[in-house]
Design a protein around this motif. Sequence first.
Motif, PDB file in Angstrom:
ATOM      1  N   SER A 289      -3.373  14.283  -4.871  1.00 11.70           N
ATOM      2  CA  SER A 289      -3.287  12.844  -5.113  1.00 11.70           C
ATOM      3  C   SER A 289      -3.540  12.495  -6.573  1.00 11.70           C
ATOM      4  O   SER A 289      -3.057  11.486  -7.078  1.00 11.70           O
ATOM      5  N   ARG A 295       4.013  11.938  -7.555  1.00 17.87           N
ATOM      6  CA  ARG A 295       5.275  11.219  -7.335  1.00 17.87           C
ATOM      7  C   ARG A 295       6.332  12.136  -6.733  1.00 17.87           C
ATOM      8  O   ARG A 295       7.048  11.754  -5.808  1.00 17.87           O
ATOM      9  N   CYS A 298       5.741  12.698  -3.018  1.00 19.41           N
ATOM     10  CA  CYS A 298       6.069  11.555  -2.165  1.00 19.41           C
ATOM     11  C   CYS A 298       7.565  11.310  -2.048  1.00 19.41           C
ATOM     12  O   CYS A 298       8.051  10.893  -0.998  1.00 19.41           O
ATOM     13  N   ASP A 299       8.307  11.570  -3.120  1.00 21.65           N
ATOM     14  CA  ASP A 299       9.723  11.212  -3.154  1.00 21.65           C
ATOM     15  C   ASP A 299      10.662  12.334  -2.733  1.00 21.65           C
ATOM     16  O   ASP A 299      11.862  12.097  -2.557  1.00 21.65           O
ATOM     17  N   MET A 315       6.994   9.590   1.425  1.00 22.64           N
ATOM     18  CA  MET A 315       5.631   9.085   1.544  1.00 22.64           C
ATOM     19  C   MET A 315       5.463   7.890   0.613  1.00 22.64           C
ATOM     20  O   MET A 315       6.125   7.798  -0.421  1.00 22.64           O
ATOM     21  N   LEU A 317       3.367   6.122  -2.178  1.00 25.13           N
ATOM     22  CA  LEU A 317       2.363   6.474  -3.193  1.00 25.13           C
ATOM     23  C   LEU A 317       1.665   5.209  -3.663  1.00 25.13           C
ATOM     24  O   LEU A 317       2.308   4.260  -4.108  1.00 25.13           O
ATOM     25  N   TYR A 339       8.962   0.449  -1.030  1.00 21.09           N
ATOM     26  CA  TYR A 339       9.215   1.530  -0.073  1.00 21.09           C
ATOM     27  C   TYR A 339      10.250   1.091   0.964  1.00 21.09           C
ATOM     28  O   TYR A 339      11.206   1.816   1.259  1.00 21.09           O
ATOM     29  N   LEU A 369       0.002   8.548   0.224  1.00 20.62           N
ATOM     30  CA  LEU A 369      -0.842   9.343  -0.665  1.00 20.62           C
ATOM     31  C   LEU A 369      -1.486   8.379  -1.656  1.00 20.62           C
ATOM     32  O   LEU A 369      -0.785   7.640  -2.361  1.00 20.62           O
TER      33      LEU A 369
END
Length: 557
Positions: A289, A295, A298-299, A315, A317, A339, A369
């Motif tokens: 985290s 990034r 998450c992407d 995810m 962030l 998102y 996250l």
Amino acid sequence: MRNRFREDEATAFIARHPDVHPDLALRAYTSRLLGAEKDLVLHGGGNTSVKIAVPMLWDPDATEEVLFIKGSGRDLDAITSDGFTGLRLAPLRRLLQMDALSDEDLDNQLQVNKIRADAPYPSVESLLHAFLPYRYVDHTHADTLLALTNQERGPEIIRAALGPKVAILPYAMSGLPMARALREAYRAEPSIEAVVFLHHGIFTFGDDAHTAYSRMIDYVTGAEEDLARRIGGQRIAIRAAAVRPDDTNRALARTAQTLRGLCARSGSDGRLQRVHVEIRQSELLMEASLSEQARFLCDSGVITPDHVIRTKGAMLLLEEVPDDDRALREVFGRELEKYKAAYEDYFTKQAAAKGVQRAMLDPLPRLALVRGLGLLGLGRTRRAAKVAADIGEHAIRVKLQSRLAGAYLPCDPGHVFDMEYWSLELKKLGRDAPLPLEGQAALVTGGGGAIGLGIADRLLAAGACVALLDIDRERLEKVKSVLEERFGPDRAEILVADVTDPDSMESAIREVSLRLGGVDILVPNAGIAHVSRLEDLDPATFRKVTDVNLFGTFLTI
């Protein structure tokens, strides 16, 4: 990875199930061994099967070949013979001769070829298991295999790691496409012992349970050794300049409360639908985290399309947790809208590219996250939140390992979309109507008494999760035991606190937020009674009654 097969344990397992065919009992035994390894399968993932000659109902002297395969969404770690579905093998094999098979036809064939109408819905990979001539087939989504296959040089890396007796195939959709791809690979090289599908997992097989299971362990161990060699001494996660909040628990509680509030939405019946939160703070997740790779983590999507129905593709962030409540809601709300917009864009583009019409699923995240705080799983039920968190934690580790081992290659968004909107895959999530209090978190004070038990019983029956608070731990433990017998584990939490003590109650509310994500339903049930003549009532006793019944209720609210 250690081979856990023990001949004496297998024999004892079969003996404990005298009413089950020995081969099916053995199938359940080795399936549990696979399920016990969380780096192999998680929550309904993977599947196993065995082919058995079963006597005909109308002619006991004649038999037919039946494929017993794990029911869709069943967990391998505790599976019993009832968790397998018997399918007539010959009709399934004839389906492989078809050039195409609609979802409706596949669904119908899987249903009409069950030997028991009340058996669970069979795995969507039944056709693949049916084609293979081996009696036992094992399939997992092993983390280390995914770390190696999800690479720009995935096939080359897997070949070097696992050797010549493994067929390496590009990703294929479960069902007929995957079964036909495996059939062609097997016909080209009948001596193969395993098949690896990129971005999916590994299948091993053999004519006995021990062989199929041992091949799985051996090949996954080979992948682990190769991955460790490629990573060398590199650290999996490296911290960046970001720092953790000074009061982590307070920040976590506020994060969970705010995120749950923002993710609440109105259902088709107008009723507010909330989500549960599961918090994870392992050392790896905390470092991830805070790292410069947050990034990317998450992407970069799911590590296999099979996970998307549990976790969504990306995810959320959350870069900061402001101290001011209004600012916190604004920051989280802004990120959540981004998102949702990204999900809607993904849906629109994929539906247009494929020329299909689908009703868009809800665009809310299942994983978040948070810088310096770790990973949060979100789900309609507490189990769904735990499943999302488990998968997310494994996915983060796999992505970090994969990046250290080479050049990570994300899953094709088109494959992810196909799986996310595949009607047969969505069956894993169930179609039961939500209970009226599903997603709600309730706090009941005075939870150690009979009235507290009764209130909690009704809340749990209506779908809520419940935190029981009382000053007496022993009474709380007894109530929790009764509730777990009725509703299973993980639905009820207990906390020892004094409703007359402000510090104790503040700490309790924070703890409830950490465990359940917040409080939606509050039942100030704590109370005491004292019966006496007025002239016999001393001030201390009167004060105690008012402290609990009046001041305690005030503090609770």
